[in-house]
Design an enzyme around this catalytic site. Sequence first.
Site, short mmCIF file in Angstrom:
data_model
loop_
_atom_site.label_atom_id
_atom_site.label_comp_id
_atom_site.label_asym_id
_atom_site.label_seq_id
_atom_site.Cartn_x
_atom_site.Cartn_y
_atom_site.Cartn_z
N ASP A 1 -2.05 19.74 -18.48
CA ASP A 1 -2.80 21.38 -18.98
C ASP A 1 -4.39 20.19 -19.50
OD1 ASP A 1 -4.00 23.36 -20.27
OD2 ASP A 1 -2.21 23.94 -21.76
N TYR B 1 -0.80 33.21 -25.35
CA TYR B 1 -2.39 32.84 -25.64
C TYR B 1 -2.07 34.45 -26.36
CZ TYR B 1 -3.51 30.09 -21.85
OH TYR B 1 -4.19 28.58 -21.34
N ARG C 1 0.77 28.05 -19.53
CA ARG C 1 1.20 27.28 -20.94
C ARG C 1 2.15 27.17 -21.06
NH1 ARG C 1 -3.58 27.32 -25.10
NH2 ARG C 1 -5.04 25.71 -24.37
N SER D 1 -5.64 22.37 -22.32
CA SER D 1 -5.80 21.51 -24.37
C SER D 1 -5.63 20.36 -24.19
CB SER D 1 -4.34 21.57 -24.11
OG SER D 1 -3.31 22.42 -23.88
N GLN E 1 2.72 21.41 -19.82
CA GLN E 1 1.94 20.40 -20.90
C GLN E 1 1.11 19.30 -20.12
OE1 GLN E 1 4.19 20.08 -24.27
NE2 GLN E 1 3.14 21.50 -25.29
P1 NAD Z 1 -6.34 28.64 -27.44
O1 NAD Z 1 -5.72 29.53 -26.80
O2 NAD Z 1 -4.67 27.14 -27.78
O3 NAD Z 1 -5.96 28.96 -29.67
C1 NAD Z 1 -6.70 30.22 -29.65
C2 NAD Z 1 -6.32 30.87 -30.78
O4 NAD Z 1 -7.14 32.03 -31.51
C3 NAD Z 1 -4.99 31.48 -30.87
O5 NAD Z 1 -4.05 30.67 -31.43
C4 NAD Z 1 -4.81 32.61 -30.39
O6 NAD Z 1 -4.05 33.69 -31.03
C5 NAD Z 1 -6.00 32.68 -31.91
N1 NAD Z 1 -7.09 34.11 -31.91
C6 NAD Z 1 -7.23 35.39 -30.55
N2 NAD Z 1 -7.26 35.91 -31.28
C7 NAD Z 1 -7.75 36.08 -32.41
C8 NAD Z 1 -7.99 36.53 -33.87
N3 NAD Z 1 -8.93 37.75 -33.34
N4 NAD Z 1 -7.99 36.02 -34.70
C9 NAD Z 1 -7.79 35.05 -35.02
N5 NAD Z 1 -7.27 34.32 -34.27
C10 NAD Z 1 -7.33 34.52 -32.97
O7 NAD Z 1 -7.26 28.00 -26.93
P2 NAD Z 1 -7.76 26.55 -27.40
O8 NAD Z 1 -7.55 25.62 -26.38
O9 NAD Z 1 -7.35 25.70 -29.08
O10 NAD Z 1 -9.39 26.98 -27.36
C11 NAD Z 1 -10.17 27.77 -28.62
C12 NAD Z 1 -11.42 27.76 -27.81
O11 NAD Z 1 -12.21 26.80 -28.02
C13 NAD Z 1 -11.21 28.69 -26.87
O12 NAD Z 1 -12.87 29.75 -27.28
C14 NAD Z 1 -12.36 27.59 -26.30
O13 NAD Z 1 -12.76 28.13 -24.77
C15 NAD Z 1 -12.79 27.01 -26.74
N6 NAD Z 1 -12.67 25.52 -26.82
C16 NAD Z 1 -14.03 24.94 -27.14
C17 NAD Z 1 -14.73 24.22 -26.45
C18 NAD Z 1 -16.27 23.31 -26.91
O14 NAD Z 1 -16.80 22.30 -26.88
N7 NAD Z 1 -17.17 24.27 -27.74
C19 NAD Z 1 -13.69 22.96 -26.00
C20 NAD Z 1 -12.81 23.00 -25.74
C21 NAD Z 1 -12.71 24.76 -25.88
#
Ligand code: NAD
Length: 377
Positions: free
Chosen positions: A128, A226, A120, A131, A125
């Site tokens: 990615d 991350y 990242r 993202s 970017q």
């Molecule tokens: P990302 O890594 O950009 O964001 C995750 C955020 O969570 C980070 O900012 C991190 O600091 C925060 N975080 C971690 N532990 C934490 C905690 N204990 N309390 C509060 N915040 C915390 O990830 P992203 O690209 O935004 O993806 C987020 C989630 O969405 C992932 O689990 C990903 O797999 C999921 N996702 C789901 C779908 C779907 O369709 N359901 C699609 C895409 C991504």
Amino acid sequence: MIVGILKEPAPERRVVVTPDIIPKITGWKAEVWVEKGAGEQAFCSDAAYETAGAVVKTRNEILSGANLVLSIHRLQESDLNLMRNGTWWIGLFQPLYNKAYTEKLAATGLTAFSLDMIPRTTRAQAMDVLSSQATVAGYLAVLEAARRLPRFFPMFMTAAGSIAPAQVLIIGAGVAGLQAIATARRLGAVVYAFDTRPAVKEEVQSLGARFVEVEGAADASSAGGYAVEQSEDYKKRQAEKIAEFVAKADVVITTAQIPGKPAPRLITEDMVKSMKPGSVIVDLAAATGGNCALTEKDQVVQRHHVTIVGTSNFPSEMPGDASKMFGKNVVNLLTLMIHKEKGLYLNLDDDILAGCCITHDGAVIQPRVKEFFANPS
Ligand code: NAD
């Protein structure tokens, strides 16, 4: 050189590369083969691919004949059996969660790239996919919540009385979370956001949300954008703060993740019980175990009068733009590995390729994956 585009397994509706991107690939003197019906569910016909310069082929022809195979989801064993030693494959197979599968890829002799391992960084970017697809998920999570909530999102002053705006709590302000904040704000909700990385506070505020703060988070500055694991004391104080805000919220959208680990459990059953009847939780971390204790992957359930959505693949529900963004990311990555004269070449001095090239020459070569397989804890 032949580049092959595969059809994704049902129920996936996206396609890895859309027709508008084909001329860019054929411009590198590559032939493009596309599996029959590959783009159908994303409203991209075989005819559109042919007009763009691709040739429609069977899956078997692509797997056994292409030099570089492109897909979103991981290939099945029956696919791998058809591929020649030395074929390149770009897909998304989450090596940190799939040791046996990754070792099988190495044994098959594939040069395999996993798109979830692209670093990242600013330079990466444009490549990615996590993202771009998280942007789609964050947007759709809010629309899903708004559709299921028995109340309005915006404030209304009408002859039939006043309606207070919905209170939305977003947990995790990464890519999906920030998009969820922006979408919920556009719909007129009052938005609160919480993240363990204080660095995101300004971004959250600039989108018009209020940042919920818990002091003393572990330093994540060396984790490449991350999150990292937090101390027990921090987790306790975080749980108290989250409980306070969950009880007030009409909608909670959770997006918290730490790569390679199960999703942190942030919403307990007691917190769900404390919510107003009719409230909605959309748990975007459903695929890795869920941030809420009551989430069921790919199900929508009602627990204690709260609707909990565990959809794990929102991008597939908006296949047009999701595929378009995915394909653009992939072709940007290809610019680092296809040379007009030399064809395919692997430059492992490039940090992006070194990050996402997982297997090569019969071995797992990505340093972080190798280290993780040796020391999984
Ligand atoms: P990302 O890594 O950009 O964001 C995750 C955020 O969570 C980070 O900012 C991190 O600091 C925060 N975080 C971690 N532990 C934490 C905690 N204990 N309390 C509060 N915040 C915390 O990830 P992203 O690209 O935004 O993806 C987020 C989630 O969405 C992932 O689990 C990903 O797999 C999921 N996702 C789901 C779908 C779907 O369709 N359901 C699609 C895409 C991504």
